[in-house]
Design a protein around this motif. Structure first.
Motif, short mmCIF file in Angstrom:
data_model
loop_
_atom_site.label_atom_id
_atom_site.label_comp_id
_atom_site.label_asym_id
_atom_site.label_seq_id
_atom_site.Cartn_x
_atom_site.Cartn_y
_atom_site.Cartn_z
N MET A 61 -4.66 -3.39 -7.59
CA MET A 61 -3.90 -4.03 -6.73
C MET A 61 -4.23 -4.33 -5.48
N LEU A 62 -4.93 -3.27 -4.84
CA LEU A 62 -5.32 -3.31 -3.40
C LEU A 62 -6.37 -4.23 -3.31
N ARG A 63 -7.20 -4.40 -4.16
CA ARG A 63 -8.37 -5.46 -4.29
C ARG A 63 -7.99 -6.80 -4.12
N TYR A 85 0.94 -1.10 0.07
CA TYR A 85 -0.10 -0.14 -0.05
C TYR A 85 0.76 1.31 0.11
N LEU A 86 2.02 1.31 1.13
CA LEU A 86 2.67 2.33 0.79
C LEU A 86 3.67 2.75 -0.40
N ILE A 87 3.86 1.65 -0.97
CA ILE A 87 4.60 1.81 -2.36
C ILE A 87 3.71 2.33 -3.21
N SER A 88 2.33 1.97 -3.21
CA SER A 88 1.46 2.28 -4.24
C SER A 88 0.90 3.73 -4.14
N THR A 89 1.39 4.37 -3.10
CA THR A 89 0.68 5.90 -2.87
C THR A 89 1.98 6.59 -2.59
N VAL A 90 3.06 6.24 -2.87
CA VAL A 90 4.33 7.14 -2.60
C VAL A 90 4.20 8.26 -3.51
N ASP A 91 3.69 8.22 -4.57
CA ASP A 91 3.64 9.55 -5.63
C ASP A 91 2.49 9.40 -6.77
#
Length: 388
Positions: free
Chosen positions: A285-287, A192-198
């Motif tokens: 991806m989160l799903r 999750y953190l990687i997917s929302t970095v930027d």
């Protein structure tokens, strides 16, 4: 009739600067009509599936993906920066107490400013690229420590000191709960953190760049970005998306609940995005991550997503409204044991790395960002009336 500027002095742009290109960037891009976004030259979703948070941090701030040796060295370097200066630690109880119901994100604005003062950060305009980079590494490494300490202090608990032997995401969960996290939970949060970095020139990233363009120090840039993120239209939606699941409660209530909200003009939180006109790749991806955990809550979320998109397509034809990152982000964080009040702070713990990359990039340009505004008030000048 209002006074207007000469046509050559201004350029009309859409509200909210939608679609306006204001700078060049090497950090990444969002291709909304394709449902694709990337960090530098790599798919962000592929990075989330295959690499560590520290590797992506290295990519954004240093410009390249590290090999195993350099990745391990960078992870060790940043892990050693997690502890807070003594004067910052001493002030956190008062900051947490003053924040009250505003929570850790509001407290972090103050704490970041204090961190910058304690570290002696100088304006990015006055320092070289190496010092700027080091300042961003120190500040970003400290953010999870600040957030978790403020959260625990706000609930009458003692902050948990960071561990250098744990990766970024696992250490974050450890400091939040006081217990070493389950590997599945740590990896899910890391993804999750990687997917929302930027994510392009969103409001907080643009804010960080505007402040960096003035030559201010790194802590000032990050504090401004956090302030922008605190607005409910930007970073406050993951917990609100879970509120939607709570309000619906069971599959048989989905259609009636959604139709009532849409027909009354209310927004269904967790759906629609300012850029994507296809499925949000982060949501997809989160799903997948949520479905690996499974359970009734996940099953309900999948059914809600399917029905909301169908009802929105029926009642708002042509709008292409899909689940956005917040819908499944909240669910994944809940499954991993994060309390709702930490959803947006957790988002900040990721985005601080993206902000750092943009601050460094903007600092390379000495031109201040200074747009114009159209005056639409009463015609000027008029005589100033007397006070009598």
């Amino acid at each position: 009739m209002s006074a207007t500027r000469p046509a050559a002095a201004s350029i009309d742009v859409p509200r909210g600067l939608a679609g306006v290109v204001v700078a060049d960037t090497r950090t990444g891009d969002v291709r909304g009509h394709e449902g694709f976004y990337h960090y530098r030259q790599y798919s962000a979703v592929e990075l989330a599936r295959t690499r560590s948070f520290e590797d992506v941090w290295h990519l954004l701030v240093l410009g390249e993906l590290p090999d195993a040796r350099r990745g391990a060295a960078f992870a060790a370097e940043t892990a050693a920066l997690r502890r807070l200066p003594a004067e910052v630690r001493a002030a956190l109880p008062a900051i947490a107490a003053a924040g009250g119901r505003s929570g850790p994100l509001a407290g972090m604005r103050t704490a970041l400013s204090l961190l910058g003062a304690a570290k002696g950060y100088r304006p990015v305009y006055d320092i070289d690229a190496g010092r700027r980079r080091q300042d961003t590494l120190e500040a970003a490494a400290a953010v999870p420590t600040l957030l978790t300490a403020l959260y625990r202090l706000g609930r009458g608990r003692t902050p948990v000191e960071p561990r250098e032997d744990l990766p970024y995401a696992a250490n974050y969960l450890y400091m939040l709960t006081g217990a070493e996290p389950d590997e599945r939970h740590a990896r899910a949060v890391e993804q999750y953190l990687i997917s929302t970095v930027d994510h392009g020139f969103n409001a907080s990233t643009f804010t960080a760049r505007v402040i960096a363009s003035t030559g201010a120090d790194v802590a000032a840039c990050l504090a401004g970005a956090v302030a922008a993120l605190s607005g409910p239209l930007h970073g406050g939606a993951p917990s609100r998306a879970l509120d939607t699941l709570d309000a619906i409660g069971s599959p048989e209530r989905i259609d009636a609940w959604v139709r009532a909200r849409v027909l009354s003009g209310e927004r269904v939180m967790g759906f629609g995005h300012a850029v994507y006109r296809t499925e949000d790749p982060r949501s997809r991806m989160l799903r997948e991550i949520a479905r690996r955990f499974g359970g009734p809550r996940v099953d309900l979320a999948v059914q809600v997503e399917r029905r909301v998109e169908a009802i929105l397509a029926e009642l708002k034809p042509g709008r292409d409204l899909h689940a956005n990152v917040e819908f499944y982000a909240g669910l994944v964080m809940e499954l991993c044991g994060l309390p709702r009040e930490m959803f947006t702070p957790t988002f900040a713990a990721a985005r601080v790395v993206g902000w750092s990359a943009h601050i460094l990039e903007q600092a390379e340009d000495s031109k201040i960002i200074r747009p114009a505004a159209r005056y639409v008030g009463p015609e000027a000048p008029v005589p100033v009336p007397g006070a009598a």
